[in-house]
Design a protein around this motif. Structure first.
Motif, PDB file in Angstrom:
ATOM      1  N   SER A  45      -0.636   4.785 -10.004  1.00 40.89           N
ATOM      2  CA  SER A  45      -1.484   4.436  -8.877  1.00 40.89           C
ATOM      3  C   SER A  45      -2.443   3.346  -9.314  1.00 40.89           C
ATOM      4  CB  SER A  45      -2.259   5.650  -8.349  1.00 40.89           C
ATOM      5  OG  SER A  45      -3.179   6.117  -9.317  1.00 40.89           O
ATOM      6  N   CYS A  46      -2.636   2.378  -8.456  1.00 37.13           N
ATOM      7  CA  CYS A  46      -3.560   1.281  -8.696  1.00 37.13           C
ATOM      8  C   CYS A  46      -4.520   1.229  -7.521  1.00 37.13           C
ATOM      9  CB  CYS A  46      -2.808  -0.033  -8.832  1.00 37.13           C
ATOM     10  SG  CYS A  46      -1.597  -0.059 -10.169  1.00 37.13           S
ATOM     11  N   ARG A  47      -5.783   1.545  -7.760  1.00 31.61           N
ATOM     12  CA  ARG A  47      -6.760   1.643  -6.680  1.00 31.61           C
ATOM     13  C   ARG A  47      -7.652   0.413  -6.658  1.00 31.61           C
ATOM     14  NH1 ARG A  47      -8.603   7.948  -7.689  1.00 31.61           N
ATOM     15  NH2 ARG A  47      -6.503   8.852  -7.385  1.00 31.61           N
ATOM     16  N   GLY A  48      -7.908  -0.040  -5.439  1.00 31.03           N
ATOM     17  CA  GLY A  48      -8.663  -1.268  -5.264  1.00 31.03           C
ATOM     18  C   GLY A  48      -7.725  -2.453  -5.135  1.00 31.03           C
ATOM     19  N   GLU A 100      12.970   6.737  -5.889  1.00 36.39           N
ATOM     20  CA  GLU A 100      11.612   6.371  -6.257  1.00 36.39           C
ATOM     21  C   GLU A 100      10.951   5.682  -5.074  1.00 36.39           C
ATOM     22  OE1 GLU A 100      10.039   6.977  -9.271  1.00 36.39           O
ATOM     23  OE2 GLU A 100      11.812   8.197  -9.699  1.00 36.39           O
ATOM     24  N   LEU A 101       9.629   5.839  -4.955  1.00 39.55           N
ATOM     25  CA  LEU A 101       8.874   5.224  -3.876  1.00 39.55           C
ATOM     26  C   LEU A 101       7.802   4.307  -4.446  1.00 39.55           C
ATOM     27  CD1 LEU A 101      10.090   7.606  -2.145  1.00 39.55           C
ATOM     28  CD2 LEU A 101       7.933   7.559  -0.874  1.00 39.55           C
ATOM     29  N   ILE A 102       7.605   3.184  -3.779  1.00 42.19           N
ATOM     30  CA  ILE A 102       6.446   2.332  -4.007  1.00 42.19           C
ATOM     31  C   ILE A 102       5.748   2.161  -2.669  1.00 42.19           C
ATOM     32  CG2 ILE A 102       5.637   0.032  -4.621  1.00 42.19           C
ATOM     33  CD1 ILE A 102       7.821  -0.190  -6.631  1.00 42.19           C
ATOM     34  N   GLU A 103       4.458   2.520  -2.628  1.00 39.57           N
ATOM     35  CA  GLU A 103       3.674   2.416  -1.405  1.00 39.57           C
ATOM     36  C   GLU A 103       2.534   1.427  -1.623  1.00 39.57           C
ATOM     37  OE1 GLU A 103       3.032   6.320   0.725  1.00 39.57           O
ATOM     38  OE2 GLU A 103       3.507   7.075  -1.287  1.00 39.57           O
ATOM     39  N   LEU A 104       2.387   0.506  -0.673  1.00 41.27           N
ATOM     40  CA  LEU A 104       1.303  -0.476  -0.700  1.00 41.27           C
ATOM     41  C   LEU A 104       0.471  -0.293   0.565  1.00 41.27           C
ATOM     42  CD1 LEU A 104       3.407  -3.624  -1.675  1.00 41.27           C
ATOM     43  CD2 LEU A 104       2.257  -2.055  -3.222  1.00 41.27           C
ATOM     44  N   GLU A 105      -0.860  -0.241   0.406  1.00 34.21           N
ATOM     45  CA  GLU A 105      -1.722   0.006   1.563  1.00 34.21           C
ATOM     46  C   GLU A 105      -2.751  -1.098   1.733  1.00 34.21           C
ATOM     47  OE1 GLU A 105      -3.574   3.786   1.568  1.00 34.21           O
ATOM     48  OE2 GLU A 105      -1.700   4.918   1.582  1.00 34.21           O
ATOM     49  N   LYS A 106      -2.901  -1.531   2.946  1.00 41.32           N
ATOM     50  CA  LYS A 106      -3.886  -2.480   3.443  1.00 41.32           C
ATOM     51  C   LYS A 106      -3.599  -3.902   2.958  1.00 41.32           C
ATOM     52  CE  LYS A 106      -8.764  -3.071   4.507  1.00 41.32           C
ATOM     53  NZ  LYS A 106     -10.145  -2.621   4.279  1.00 41.32           N
ATOM     54  N   ARG A 107      -3.294  -4.754   3.931  1.00 34.68           N
ATOM     55  CA  ARG A 107      -2.989  -6.165   3.689  1.00 34.68           C
ATOM     56  C   ARG A 107      -2.014  -6.320   2.524  1.00 34.68           C
ATOM     57  NH1 ARG A 107      -8.725  -9.415   4.681  1.00 34.68           N
ATOM     58  NH2 ARG A 107      -9.087  -8.615   6.788  1.00 34.68           N
ATOM     59  N   ALA A 132       3.947  -8.465  -5.713  1.00 32.72           N
ATOM     60  CA  ALA A 132       3.401  -7.623  -4.643  1.00 32.72           C
ATOM     61  C   ALA A 132       1.885  -7.593  -4.760  1.00 32.72           C
ATOM     62  CB  ALA A 132       3.964  -6.209  -4.724  1.00 32.72           C
ATOM     63  N   GLY A 133       1.213  -7.457  -3.629  1.00 29.59           N
ATOM     64  CA  GLY A 133      -0.239  -7.384  -3.626  1.00 29.59           C
ATOM     65  C   GLY A 133      -0.732  -6.423  -2.570  1.00 29.59           C
ATOM     66  N   TRP A 134      -1.984  -5.961  -2.701  1.00 29.57           N
ATOM     67  CA  TRP A 134      -2.568  -4.991  -1.777  1.00 29.57           C
ATOM     68  C   TRP A 134      -4.080  -5.047  -1.902  1.00 29.57           C
ATOM     69  CZ3 TRP A 134      -0.193  -4.187  -6.339  1.00 29.57           C
ATOM     70  CH2 TRP A 134      -0.963  -3.608  -7.362  1.00 29.57           C
ATOM     71  N   GLU A 135      -4.759  -4.468  -0.919  1.00 22.10           N
ATOM     72  CA  GLU A 135      -6.219  -4.429  -0.968  1.00 22.10           C
ATOM     73  C   GLU A 135      -6.764  -3.029  -1.213  1.00 22.10           C
ATOM     74  OE1 GLU A 135      -8.526  -6.208   2.037  1.00 22.10           O
ATOM     75  OE2 GLU A 135      -7.879  -8.258   1.579  1.00 22.10           O
ATOM     76  N   HIS A 136      -6.017  -1.990  -0.851  1.00 23.98           N
ATOM     77  CA  HIS A 136      -6.534  -0.629  -1.010  1.00 23.98           C
ATOM     78  C   HIS A 136      -5.898   0.097  -2.194  1.00 23.98           C
ATOM     79  CE1 HIS A 136      -8.232   3.251  -0.101  1.00 23.98           C
ATOM     80  NE2 HIS A 136      -7.032   3.786   0.053  1.00 23.98           N
ATOM     81  N   GLU A 137      -4.567   0.271  -2.174  1.00 23.61           N
ATOM     82  CA  GLU A 137      -3.951   1.063  -3.238  1.00 23.61           C
ATOM     83  C   GLU A 137      -2.444   0.820  -3.309  1.00 23.61           C
ATOM     84  OE1 GLU A 137      -3.844   5.728  -4.832  1.00 23.61           O
ATOM     85  OE2 GLU A 137      -4.516   5.269  -2.795  1.00 23.61           O
ATOM     86  N   LEU A 138      -1.928   0.916  -4.525  1.00 20.29           N
ATOM     87  CA  LEU A 138      -0.490   0.979  -4.768  1.00 20.29           C
ATOM     88  C   LEU A 138      -0.181   2.323  -5.390  1.00 20.29           C
ATOM     89  CD1 LEU A 138       2.015  -1.475  -6.315  1.00 20.29           C
ATOM     90  CD2 LEU A 138       1.597   0.678  -7.496  1.00 20.29           C
ATOM     91  N   ARG A 139       0.904   2.950  -4.930  1.00 23.74           N
ATOM     92  CA  ARG A 139       1.346   4.222  -5.512  1.00 23.74           C
ATOM     93  C   ARG A 139       2.841   4.141  -5.786  1.00 23.74           C
ATOM     94  NH1 ARG A 139      -1.906   5.819  -1.285  1.00 23.74           N
ATOM     95  NH2 ARG A 139      -0.085   6.243   0.020  1.00 23.74           N
TER      96      ARG A 139
END
Length: 463
Positions: free
Chosen positions: A61-64, A100-107, A82-89
């Motif tokens: 998980s990558c937060r921020g 396997e799952l990769i989730e990217l949240e916000k922008r 890949a890029g995100w503003e809230h979190e990657l999981r």
């Protein structure tokens, strides 16, 4: 640096290692932590990794605000960013699918460098297989990852050389096609509206279909895409596209006036082979339009390879013409509207109409049960080298069964003449002006007398 887990990190202010749970947390309050695992780089304020007993990462998980980049170790070039503003999981699918799952949240965004393709949305989820070395078919690093499904939601934008799409909900389903395993690259169609792109003997510019110069634009509330996957990620081939909710498909042209537009409530596009694509468009109404040529109905079937459109049920065809229904040259081009109630077939040159057919042009009207309209040239919905719609004229009109002709002639705002004819069959050559009627019928003509006191009277009658 952890040699056991093949992990390198820089820029961190705090490192917490939980030995029993095989997890590590990397934190930086004022800057970004940069972590490298094998050929993957991640940067964000907080990175949390969990490994198994063999030291392989099983979740992350990558937060921020952050960024992930996968590098080809042989070339050193990025494969996916890949890029995100809230979190990657990243974690195993909780549904127990083995994926396997990769989730990217916000922008969130994903860019595939080799294919010059990108995807942006508020939320992106990717389901994939991570293949062992003996399962990989391609040689590139991207062949280690076999995508199975992708879901993007809210403010979704997809950009590629062949297609640009905007939607609120995008789903892509990947599969391995047995047909592709034995097909050569020359016979594959990488995009449903660009069959020539996979065939070196075809010229994409001559087809007028989606090319790098004129990518297809698709806008809809929801888009579902079925993709065949074989080998590298950039060897994905679209098999079918489903769209629903306020659908608008635009194929630009060098001449903006000849842009192909499809609008409706749902669209199903099937890519049957490298030169056979079939479209089914539905709506209230569904519309196919190029230049001033327009087909409007509840359901339109369209085969791009044969340039053949069919409508079951009532509809409207609009054509620009330079002559009246009587064969007289018009001062300027006008639009001929042809309505029908049962069905219509149109191959670009000949249109056939069935059931309460009603053709209207200015003050003239032609009614019958069956009508065939032949044009001077073929209208192509795909070929840029075909005749332009504004240069095409109606050549021949043939009507049968209950034919009725109505024409009013005005001088200024004053009605000067009314023509009414009833026939079994009627034909008109608009180029020569020759008219021919067959079967029992009648002709009535009323002309206004030059004496303003006289009423509109019938001058000629025939039966």
């Amino acid at each position: 640096e952890s040699q056991e887990n093949d992990l390198k990190a820089t820029g961190l202010q705090e490192l917490v290692y939980d030995m029993p749970n095989k997890s590590v947390s990397l934190t930086s309050e004022n800057s970004l932590v940069a972590a490298q695992m094998q050929s993957t780089w991640m940067t964000c304020p907080l990175i949390h990794l969990v490994h198994d007993e063999d030291g392989r990462m099983i979740s992350a998980s990558c937060r921020g605000p952050g960024r992930l980049q996968h590098i080809d170790p042989e070339t050193g070039e990025p494969v996916v960013t890949a890029g995100w503003e809230h979190e990657l999981r990243k974690h195993p699918d909780p549904e127990g699918s083995g994926l396997e799952l990769i989730e990217l949240e916000k922008r969130a965004y994903i860019r595939q460098h080799g294919a010059d393709a990108g995807l942006g949305a508020e939320s992106i989820i990717l389901w994939y297989h991570e293949l062992a070395d003996d399962e990989r078919r391609g040689e590139g690093e991207s062949s280690r990852f076999q995508p199975v499904r992708l879901r993007a939601r809210d403010q979704v934008a997809l950009i590629s050389p062949e297609m640009n799409a905007e939607t609120g909900d995008l789903e892509i389903q990947f599969r391995e096609s047995p047909a592709l395993e034995h097909a050569s690259a020359a016979n594959r169609s990488p995009h449903p509206l660009n069959p020539a792109a996979g065939n070196p003997q075809s010229d994409p510019a001559a087809t007028g279909l989606a090319t790098d110069e004129h990518p297809l634009k698709v806008v809809a509330d929801r888009i579902l895409v079925h993709v065949s996957q074989q080998g590298e990620l950039d060897e994905a081939h679209v098999d079918e596209i489903f769209t629903s909710g306020r659908v608008q498909v635009t194929q630009p042209n060098d001449n903006p006036a000849d842009t192909l537009e499809l609008t409706g409530e749902s669209l199903n596009l099937k890519n049957q082979s490298d030169n056979e694509q079939v479209v089914e468009l539905r709506g209230e109404p569904a519309i196919i339009k190029t230049g001033e040529v327009k087909i409007e109905a509840r359901q339109i079937g369209f085969d791009r390879a044969s340039n053949f459109a069919t409508v079951t049920g009532r509809g409207l065809l609009t054509l620009p013409v330079k002559r009246s229904l009587e064969g007289e040259e018009l001062p300027e081009p006008q639009l001929l509207d042809i309505w029908w109630q049962e069905k219509m077939q149109f191959d670009g040159r000949t249109a056939k109409f069935f059931g309460d057919v009603d053709a209207k042009l200015q003050d003239s009207e032609l009614r019958c049960q069956e009508m065939k309209v032949e044009l001077t040239d073929r209208i192509s919905f795909a070929d840029e080298d075909a005749a332009r719609p504004d240069g095409i004229e109606v050549h021949h009109v043939f009507c049968r069964d209950g034919v009725e002709i109505l024409n009013n002639r005005y001088e200024g705002r004053k009605l000067k003449e009314k023509f009414r004819g009833h026939f079994w069959e009627f034909s008109l050559n608009q180029v020569t002006g020759k008219m021919e009627a067959r079967g029992k019928g009648s002709i009535n003509v009323w002309r206004r007398s030059d004496d303003n006191r006289a009423p509109l009277g019938m001058n000629v009658g025939g039966r």
